[in-house]
Motif scaffolding. Structure first.
Motif, PDB file in Angstrom:
ATOM      1  N   THR A 167      36.160  14.571   3.583  1.00  0.00           N
ATOM      2  CA  THR A 167      35.446  13.609   4.414  1.00  0.00           C
ATOM      3  C   THR A 167      34.961  12.432   3.573  1.00  0.00           C
ATOM      4  OG1 THR A 167      34.741  15.265   6.027  1.00  0.00           O
ATOM      5  CG2 THR A 167      33.411  13.259   5.853  1.00  0.00           C
ATOM      6  N   ALA A 168      35.348  11.229   3.978  1.00  0.00           N
ATOM      7  CA  ALA A 168      35.009  10.028   3.218  1.00  0.00           C
ATOM      8  C   ALA A 168      35.546   8.809   3.954  1.00  0.00           C
ATOM      9  CB  ALA A 168      35.612  10.086   1.813  1.00  0.00           C
ATOM     10  N   VAL A 169      35.121   7.653   3.490  1.00  0.00           N
ATOM     11  CA  VAL A 169      35.791   6.407   3.868  1.00  0.00           C
ATOM     12  C   VAL A 169      36.921   6.192   2.874  1.00  0.00           C
ATOM     13  CG1 VAL A 169      35.574   3.925   4.158  1.00  0.00           C
ATOM     14  CG2 VAL A 169      33.699   5.426   4.854  1.00  0.00           C
ATOM     15  N   TYR A 170      38.109   5.984   3.390  1.00  0.00           N
ATOM     16  CA  TYR A 170      39.304   5.813   2.558  1.00  0.00           C
ATOM     17  C   TYR A 170      39.664   4.332   2.495  1.00  0.00           C
ATOM     18  CZ  TYR A 170      40.084  10.791   2.207  1.00  0.00           C
ATOM     19  OH  TYR A 170      39.950  12.126   1.907  1.00  0.00           O
ATOM     20  N   TYR A 171      39.902   3.860   1.268  1.00  0.00           N
ATOM     21  CA  TYR A 171      40.221   2.468   1.017  1.00  0.00           C
ATOM     22  C   TYR A 171      41.596   2.348   0.380  1.00  0.00           C
ATOM     23  CZ  TYR A 171      35.164   1.775   1.471  1.00  0.00           C
ATOM     24  OH  TYR A 171      33.869   1.760   1.913  1.00  0.00           O
ATOM     25  N   CYS A 172      42.357   1.351   0.819  1.00  0.00           N
ATOM     26  CA  CYS A 172      43.582   1.026   0.108  1.00  0.00           C
ATOM     27  C   CYS A 172      43.309  -0.184  -0.784  1.00  0.00           C
ATOM     28  CB  CYS A 172      44.726   0.746   1.072  1.00  0.00           C
ATOM     29  SG  CYS A 172      44.445  -0.592   2.242  1.00  0.00           S
TER      30      CYS A 172
END
Length: 123
Positions: free
Chosen positions: A90-95
């Motif tokens: 669980t997290a905010v995923y960044y590219c």
């Protein structure tokens, strides 16, 4: 280069999600691409990276064997297929985009960042 991440959502433990990151503005194939994530109260951490051509990939130990990074240069898009998800994913995923040929696990190597997409894995 502008990056737009999508595909996040709520999934049960053991489930799967595929994140996408669409790029625009510059030649996508000139950039290595990476995925990072940031859980609440924690620092942003490396997840996976892929080289210009897609021929070289690298993963964090915590996701190795469960996540797969890929890219489609014709569509200017990088993907993160996430299987066997765990609550700790669980997290905010960044590219992010890196001018180097090979993707790095170092956050500071990246030149451009997307806005993030939230992944929540319930137990």
């Amino acid at each position: 280069v502008q990056l737009q991440a999508s595909g996040g959502g709520l999934v049960q433990a053991g489930g799967s999600l595929r994140l996408s990151c669409a790029a625009s503005g510059r030649t996508f194939s000139n950039y290595a691409m990476g995925w990072f994530r940031q859980a609440p109260g924690k620092e942003r951490e490396f997840v996976a990276a892929i080289s210009w051509s897609g021929g070289s990939t690298v993963y964090a130990d915590s996701v190795k064997g469960r996540f797969t990074i890929s890219r489609d240069n014709a569509r200017a898009t990088v993907y993160l297929q996430m299987n066997s998800l765990k609550p700790e994913d669980t997290a905010v995923y960044y590219c992010a985009a890196d001018r180097g040929e090979y993707g790095s696990s170092w956050l500071d190597e990246y030149d451009y960042w997307g806005q993030g997409t939230l992944v929540t894995v319930s137990s």
